[in-house]
Design a protein around this motif. Structure first.
Motif, short mmCIF file in Angstrom:
data_model
loop_
_atom_site.label_atom_id
_atom_site.label_comp_id
_atom_site.label_asym_id
_atom_site.label_seq_id
_atom_site.Cartn_x
_atom_site.Cartn_y
_atom_site.Cartn_z
N PRO A 147 10.55 4.14 -9.15
CA PRO A 147 10.66 3.26 -7.97
C PRO A 147 9.33 2.69 -7.51
CG PRO A 147 10.93 5.57 -7.34
CD PRO A 147 10.95 5.53 -8.84
N ASN A 148 8.25 3.43 -7.66
CA ASN A 148 6.95 2.94 -7.21
C ASN A 148 6.53 1.69 -7.99
OD1 ASN A 148 6.94 6.06 -6.75
ND2 ASN A 148 5.47 5.23 -5.29
N VAL A 149 6.81 1.69 -9.27
CA VAL A 149 6.44 0.54 -10.11
C VAL A 149 7.17 -0.71 -9.65
CG1 VAL A 149 6.53 -0.42 -12.44
CG2 VAL A 149 5.94 1.99 -12.10
N TRP A 150 8.48 -0.60 -9.44
CA TRP A 150 9.26 -1.77 -9.03
C TRP A 150 8.91 -2.21 -7.62
CZ3 TRP A 150 11.10 -4.02 -13.02
CH2 TRP A 150 11.49 -3.27 -14.12
N SER A 151 8.61 -1.26 -6.76
CA SER A 151 8.22 -1.61 -5.40
C SER A 151 6.90 -2.36 -5.39
CB SER A 151 8.13 -0.34 -4.55
OG SER A 151 7.86 -0.66 -3.21
N VAL A 152 5.94 -1.89 -6.17
CA VAL A 152 4.64 -2.59 -6.25
C VAL A 152 4.83 -4.01 -6.77
CG1 VAL A 152 2.44 -2.65 -7.50
CG2 VAL A 152 3.24 -0.51 -6.49
N GLY A 157 0.81 -1.21 0.00
CA GLY A 157 0.00 0.00 0.00
C GLY A 157 0.85 1.26 0.00
N SER A 158 1.93 1.23 0.76
CA SER A 158 2.82 2.40 0.83
C SER A 158 3.56 2.63 -0.48
CB SER A 158 3.84 2.22 1.96
OG SER A 158 3.20 2.07 3.21
N SER A 159 3.66 1.57 -1.30
CA SER A 159 4.37 1.69 -2.57
C SER A 159 3.65 2.59 -3.57
CB SER A 159 4.59 0.30 -3.19
OG SER A 159 5.38 -0.50 -2.35
N PHE A 160 2.38 2.86 -3.31
CA PHE A 160 1.61 3.74 -4.19
C PHE A 160 1.77 5.22 -3.80
CE2 PHE A 160 -0.48 -0.36 -4.73
CZ PHE A 160 -0.67 -0.39 -6.11
N THR A 161 2.54 5.45 -2.73
CA THR A 161 2.79 6.82 -2.28
C THR A 161 4.08 7.35 -2.91
OG1 THR A 161 1.77 6.31 -0.14
CG2 THR A 161 3.11 8.30 -0.27
N SER A 162 4.02 8.55 -3.42
CA SER A 162 5.21 9.15 -4.03
C SER A 162 5.54 10.47 -3.31
CB SER A 162 4.96 9.41 -5.51
OG SER A 162 6.12 9.90 -6.13
N TRP A 201 10.96 0.60 8.92
CA TRP A 201 10.58 -0.76 9.31
C TRP A 201 10.37 -0.86 10.83
CZ3 TRP A 201 8.73 -5.38 8.77
CH2 TRP A 201 9.21 -6.47 9.49
N GLN A 202 11.28 -0.35 11.61
CA GLN A 202 11.20 -0.56 13.05
C GLN A 202 10.27 0.43 13.76
OE1 GLN A 202 14.84 -1.12 15.15
NE2 GLN A 202 15.75 -2.43 13.60
N TYR A 203 10.31 1.69 13.33
CA TYR A 203 9.60 2.72 14.09
C TYR A 203 8.24 3.09 13.50
CZ TYR A 203 14.35 3.21 15.87
OH TYR A 203 15.59 2.96 16.40
N LYS A 204 8.05 2.86 12.20
CA LYS A 204 6.77 3.16 11.59
C LYS A 204 5.92 1.91 11.42
CE LYS A 204 3.43 5.15 9.37
NZ LYS A 204 2.39 5.90 10.14
N VAL A 205 6.46 0.89 10.77
CA VAL A 205 5.69 -0.33 10.50
C VAL A 205 5.44 -1.10 11.80
CG1 VAL A 205 5.61 -2.50 9.23
CG2 VAL A 205 6.61 -0.47 8.17
N LEU A 206 6.50 -1.44 12.50
CA LEU A 206 6.37 -2.27 13.71
C LEU A 206 6.04 -1.46 14.95
CD1 LEU A 206 9.46 -4.63 13.23
CD2 LEU A 206 7.09 -5.06 12.56
N GLU A 207 6.48 -0.23 15.01
CA GLU A 207 6.36 0.59 16.22
C GLU A 207 6.84 -0.22 17.43
OE1 GLU A 207 2.72 2.65 16.87
OE2 GLU A 207 2.45 3.19 14.75
#
Length: 629
Positions: free
Chosen positions: A399-404, A136-141, A214-220
């Protein structure tokens, strides 16, 4: 000439026999098409471990030289045990809980498999949760993990790796998972650099923006497993979405699952190929691939290299979990499962090697871009998928395309494994309580909802610590369950008896090579793996965090839990078996029960267990290995 004609006629008859599927049990659920069963097995065997564990193992254990023990272990251990479970399931048409009537005293190994799979099912969907959030975050630019100006970033965040110093390896825990499943290793280090300020001589720890995301936003993340904290809303939503997907894909059981795998089992190969082609044109990509393949034959002298090769094969092909059994139990009775086993073991483990090219092509580019040695960038486990790869993809054009594409590929791989886990639990319930078969949809929804509610525990701020703990211990008992399987069908029920059962399905018996593996090679290897687990044991850690002693005790309890029903149900079976004395009951409990029979009604009516094996150990061993000639 006459002999040649006779041989051709015999082959034609066997071919017709094998392809015939008449007189199947009408109440039995089977795959609508053969390809659906094959794709389901491909999806099961090609898991996250193929992408985030094998390339690292290959690099660490001699590069291309590691392929030698890997292929040997695949041939001697992977294929024989894979074929054992697939043929057993196809013959009985039953799930892992109910397919052990060939030796009733060991019925408990089915219960052990179900327990291990339930534990895995509770936490495995955490992978899907993280992947869906990244997708979902990969669609953010611009990509949110690319910058250091977010509210979750610290003052030590850096968005570009410094090229004038030597970084250390990431401190993120490296989790060995195969499709599900899984052994774990922690590799110390952190994706950061200790930079010395020449004026103050103070050392500061700089962390990449991808790791902070990864650590502070996704996992908190909280400070430890004792501090559960709250459930971040984004993880709860993604976790619910993951289980909703699983529920919808299993809404009609294997009928709907068989249609979904057309996409989920093939899409990863398409996306991997696209990413590989793109990565191959990046500077440094070939250096990464050569680093992956360059052999170090001196490593082959180390026993640990061979053990890790066997571990990778064993866990990536998923024997002893019971998931192979449930998927293969939906095969038609005369399906050529021997040919399928050869194809699937090659395809499943070949994907590991293919994935290694993709991983190291991108890592080579990262190392070139940062002017760092490739070894400082290589990681295994979630650190590869959620830190290293996002960092590399963010530097590419579009980058968004490859991330998706990358996270869509991971989502497909993770969902396939989750389908098999959930279906195994559902089948165990509906086959044990047959009245529930008419309420398949209700059972599916209830199972998935229960897993969602219990799984919310892994969405807490301490969820990653619990995930790591379970993944570290859950597979401890599996080599023992696999050892018992081999002893049953190699010696107790016997390879010769089972060969005649297989002949009933395929028109051919079990090859001598497979018999030798079942009787000798596989039991020895599985015992070595079990012993190695204890000898090389190290308590789990997550970065600098060390688990409390009582938590490790809980982990060992969870790891050994699947063995408890083997003992308990074995004792109960002996007590319930007819006989005048305990010794007579004990001996009788090793004999096949009346429930042991083929699923095909054509053969089940007149089926009788062959008891013509000769007495005496040496004669019986000769019959099991070479056939009763």
């Amino acid at each position: 000439m006459a002999m040649s004609t006779s041989s051709e006629e015999e082959k034609a008859q066997l071919s017709t026999f094998v392809e015939s599927d008449d007189n199947e049990d009408e109440e039995r659920t089977v795959w609508s098409k053969k390809i659906e069963g094959l794709l389901s097995l491909v999806g099961l065997c090609v898991g996250l471990g193929n992408m985030w564990r094998f390339p690292y193992l290959c690099m660490r254990n001699g590069g291309g030289a590691f392929l030698i023990p890997f292929i040997l272990c695949l041939l001697l251990c992977g294929f024989p045990i894979f074929f054992l479970e697939v043929s057993l399931a196809q013959f009985t048409g039953k799930d892992a809980l109910h397919t052990w009537e060939a030796c009733p005293i060991f019925r408990g190994i089915g219960h052990g498999m179900v327990i291990a799979t339930i534990i895995l099912t509770f936490y495995y969907n955490a992978n899907t949760t993280w992947i869906m959030y990244y997708l979902g975050s990969s669609f953010t630019s611009p990509l949110p993990w690319r910058s250091c100006d977010n509210d979750w970033n610290t003052e030590y965040c850096i968005s570009t790796r410094p090229s004038n110093i030597l970084e250390q390896v990431s401190n993120i825990s490296n989790v060995y998972v195969s499709n599900g499943i899984s052994m774990t290793e922690n590799i110390t280090g952190r994706q950061s650099s200790n930079l010395t300020n020449p004026e103050t001589h103070m050392k500061h720890e700089y962390v990449t923006s991808e790791e902070e995301f990864w650590q502070y936003k996704v996992l908190e993340m909280s400070s430890g497993i004792d501090v559960l904290g709250h459930i971040p809303w984004h993880l709860a939503v993604c976790f619910l979405a993951g289980w909703t997907l699983v529920t919808l894909c299993l809404v009609k059981g294997v009928k709907s699952m068989g249609k979904v795998v057309y996409v989920t089992a093939t899409l990863p190969y398409i996306l991997l190929t696209v990413i590989l082609i793109r990565a191959s044109f990046l500077p440094g990509a070939m250096d990464g691939i050569l680093f992956f393949l360059t052999p170090d034959f001196e490593k082959l002298k180390e026993p640990q290299v061979w053990v890790e090769a066997a571990l990778q094969v064993f866990y990536s092909l998923c024997p002893a979990w019971g998931q192979l059994i449930i998927i293969a139990s939906y095969n038609k009775f005369h399906n050529n499962c021997y040919r399928d086993s050869i194809l699937l073991t090659i395809l499943g483990e070949g994907t590991s090697i293919y994935g290694g090219f993709v991983v190291f092509a991108v890592i080579g580019y990262m190392a070139h871009d940062a002017n760092l040695p490739i070894s400082t960038v290589v990681k295994s486990g979630p650190g590869l998928c959620f830190v290293v790869y996002p960092e590399a993809l963010a530097k590419l054009p579009l980058p968004n395309v490859w991330s998706v594409m990358f996270f869509l590929m991971l989502l497909s791989v993770a969902l396939d494994s989750q389908f098999a886990c959930a279906e195994m639990i559902i089948a165990a319930i509906t086959n044990h309580f047959r009245v529930l078969r008419k309420r398949q949809l209700l059972v599916n929804v209830c199972v998935c909802m229960t897993c969602f509610l219990f799984g919310l525990f892994f969405c807490t701020q301490a969820g990653i610590y619990v995930y790591q703990l379970l993944d570290w211990y859950v597979a401890v008992s599996l080599p023992v369950l696999g050892f018992i399987e081999c002893m049953i069908f190699g010696w107790i029920y016997g390879a010769e008896r089972f060969s005649r059962d297989v002949y009933m399905m395929l028109g051919r018996g079990i090859p001598v090579f497979v018999r030798i593996c079942w009787c000798f090679v596989n039991p020895i290897v599985l015992l070595v793996l079990f012993v190695f687990t204890f000898v090389s044991y190290k308590p789990p850690t997550y970065g600098d965090y060390e688990y409390p002693a009582y938590v490790n005790l809980v982990g060992w309890f969870i790891g050994l839990l699947p063995l408890f029903p083997v003992v308990i149900i074995g004792v109960l079976t002996v007590l319930e078996t007819p006989g005048g004395s305990i010794l007579e009951k004990f001996k009788a409990s090793f004999r096949p029960s009346p429930s042991w029979k083929p699923v095909s009604s054509k053969y089940a009516l007149d089926y009788k267990v062959d008891r013509t094996l000769p007495l005496g150990f040496w004669k019986q061993m000769k019959a099991n290995v070479f056939g009763n000639q």
